[in-house]
Design a protein around this motif. Structure first.
Motif, PDB file in Angstrom:
ATOM      1  N   ALA A  31      47.441  33.130   8.525  1.00 25.58           N
ATOM      2  CA  ALA A  31      46.307  33.768   7.857  1.00 25.58           C
ATOM      3  C   ALA A  31      45.814  35.013   8.585  1.00 25.58           C
ATOM      4  CB  ALA A  31      45.164  32.760   7.690  1.00 25.58           C
ATOM      5  N   ASP A  32      45.821  34.989   9.913  1.00 21.32           N
ATOM      6  CA  ASP A  32      45.320  36.142  10.673  1.00 21.32           C
ATOM      7  C   ASP A  32      46.444  37.056  11.165  1.00 21.32           C
ATOM      8  OD1 ASP A  32      46.421  34.436  12.545  1.00 21.32           O
ATOM      9  OD2 ASP A  32      44.809  34.689  14.011  1.00 21.32           O
ATOM     10  N   PHE A  33      47.642  36.840  10.656  1.00 15.83           N
ATOM     11  CA  PHE A  33      48.791  37.641  11.074  1.00 15.83           C
ATOM     12  C   PHE A  33      48.676  39.053  10.510  1.00 15.83           C
ATOM     13  CE2 PHE A  33      53.223  39.078  10.234  1.00 15.83           C
ATOM     14  CZ  PHE A  33      53.625  39.205  11.559  1.00 15.83           C
ATOM     15  N   VAL A  34      48.801  40.043  11.383  1.00 19.40           N
ATOM     16  CA  VAL A  34      48.740  41.445  10.974  1.00 19.40           C
ATOM     17  C   VAL A  34      50.164  41.918  10.721  1.00 19.40           C
ATOM     18  CG1 VAL A  34      48.049  43.776  11.658  1.00 19.40           C
ATOM     19  CG2 VAL A  34      46.656  41.794  12.340  1.00 19.40           C
ATOM     20  N   GLU A  35      50.425  42.274   9.470  1.00 17.62           N
ATOM     21  CA  GLU A  35      51.768  42.706   9.086  1.00 17.62           C
ATOM     22  C   GLU A  35      52.083  44.088   9.626  1.00 17.62           C
ATOM     23  OE1 GLU A  35      52.907  40.643   4.914  1.00 17.62           O
ATOM     24  OE2 GLU A  35      51.610  42.396   4.758  1.00 17.62           O
ATOM     25  N   ARG A  36      53.228  44.173  10.307  1.00 16.49           N
ATOM     26  CA  ARG A  36      53.756  45.486  10.721  1.00 16.49           C
ATOM     27  C   ARG A  36      54.811  45.945   9.732  1.00 16.49           C
ATOM     28  NH1 ARG A  36      55.470  45.007  16.880  1.00 16.49           N
ATOM     29  NH2 ARG A  36      57.250  45.912  15.859  1.00 16.49           N
ATOM     30  N   LEU A  37      55.403  44.985   9.029  1.00 14.25           N
ATOM     31  CA  LEU A  37      56.445  45.274   8.047  1.00 14.25           C
ATOM     32  C   LEU A  37      56.041  44.663   6.712  1.00 14.25           C
ATOM     33  CD1 LEU A  37      59.430  44.225  10.359  1.00 14.25           C
ATOM     34  CD2 LEU A  37      58.662  46.567   9.891  1.00 14.25           C
ATOM     35  N   ARG A  77      54.160  38.579   6.334  1.00 13.82           N
ATOM     36  CA  ARG A  77      53.332  37.373   6.392  1.00 13.82           C
ATOM     37  C   ARG A  77      53.994  36.239   5.603  1.00 13.82           C
ATOM     38  NH1 ARG A  77      48.287  38.908   4.844  1.00 13.82           N
ATOM     39  NH2 ARG A  77      47.686  39.185   6.997  1.00 13.82           N
ATOM     40  N   GLU A  78      54.467  36.548   4.416  1.00 13.96           N
ATOM     41  CA  GLU A  78      55.141  35.531   3.595  1.00 13.96           C
ATOM     42  C   GLU A  78      56.417  35.048   4.272  1.00 13.96           C
ATOM     43  OE1 GLU A  78      56.406  32.843   0.840  1.00 13.96           O
ATOM     44  OE2 GLU A  78      54.410  33.744   0.997  1.00 13.96           O
ATOM     45  N   LYS A  79      57.197  35.969   4.817  1.00 15.39           N
ATOM     46  CA  LYS A  79      58.423  35.578   5.530  1.00 15.39           C
ATOM     47  C   LYS A  79      58.100  34.715   6.738  1.00 15.39           C
ATOM     48  CE  LYS A  79      61.409  39.440   4.287  1.00 15.39           C
ATOM     49  NZ  LYS A  79      62.106  40.633   4.787  1.00 15.39           N
ATOM     50  N   LEU A  80      57.072  35.088   7.489  1.00 19.11           N
ATOM     51  CA  LEU A  80      56.665  34.303   8.658  1.00 19.11           C
ATOM     52  C   LEU A  80      56.252  32.896   8.244  1.00 19.11           C
ATOM     53  CD1 LEU A  80      56.038  33.952  11.630  1.00 19.11           C
ATOM     54  CD2 LEU A  80      53.823  35.070  11.228  1.00 19.11           C
TER      55      LEU A  80
END
Length: 185
Positions: free
Chosen positions: A144-150, A154-157
């Motif tokens: 939920a708090d993951f900041v996407e660089r790509l 987030r969905e892949k993670l």
């Protein structure tokens, strides 16, 4: 109280809590990197196997014979997954996570952050066989708090964390089945 280990390691812990793997890494790496023999003791892996993974390009070579947090985390992740996933599948997963091995700029997430998010998710949900819905919810909470660089990372993670949990649960169930089977003889 049941004694268990941090996933992918031989390091004992009474119970997993959010942030416990981060604290563990902070202690282990307080003085910098760790040696091959230390990695071997903490993972239960033979040194030649770890060196083989380096030669095969699964892990970057240690610097001045010292392994970093991310190298150690990658070794733990591979160790944890290899019980149930084929090495080719693990390599595919690693490529999704980290792109080119020695280029941190294309990494979706660092290996140590991935491991910490995984341990936090396990601390929340446990290692029991949960419903798919519960596992998806736990992986979404862990990201939920993951900041996407790509894009779409987030969905892949979230899906990567699900794969890791299913593989870990499968390995645990397999070991339990083998223990029960051994009592039949």
């Amino acid at each position: 109280m049941m004694q268990r280990t941090f996933p992918g390691t031989t390091i004992e812990v009474t119970h997993l809590e959010k942030g416990s793997s981060q604290q563990l890494f902070d202690g282990i790496f307080a003085a910098g990197g760790i040696t091959l023999s230390q990695v071997s003791v903490m993972t239960g892996l033979e040194p030649y196997l770890i060196q083989n993974w380096v030669k095969r390009g699964f892990i970057t070579p240690p610097q001045k014979r010292m392994y970093s947090r991310d190298q150690f985390a990658r070794i733990i992740i591979i160790n944890m997954l290899r019980e149930t996933l084929q090495i080719e599948k693990i390599c595919e997963l690693i490529k999704v996570i980290g792109g080119v091995l020695d280029d941190p700029n294309d990494d979706m997430i660092s290996d140590s952050e991935l491991y910490h998010r995984y341990v936090d998710m396990v601390a929340d949900i446990g290692m029991e066989l949960n419903s798919k819905r519960e596992i998806v919810a736990a992986s979404e909470e862990a990201t939920a708090d993951f900041v996407e660089r790509l894009p779409n990372s987030r969905e892949k993670l979230s899906r990567i964390l699900q794969v890791m949990l299913y593989a870990h649960i499968s390995a645990t169930l397999r070991r339990s089945a083998e223990e029960i089977f051994s009592t039949l003889q």
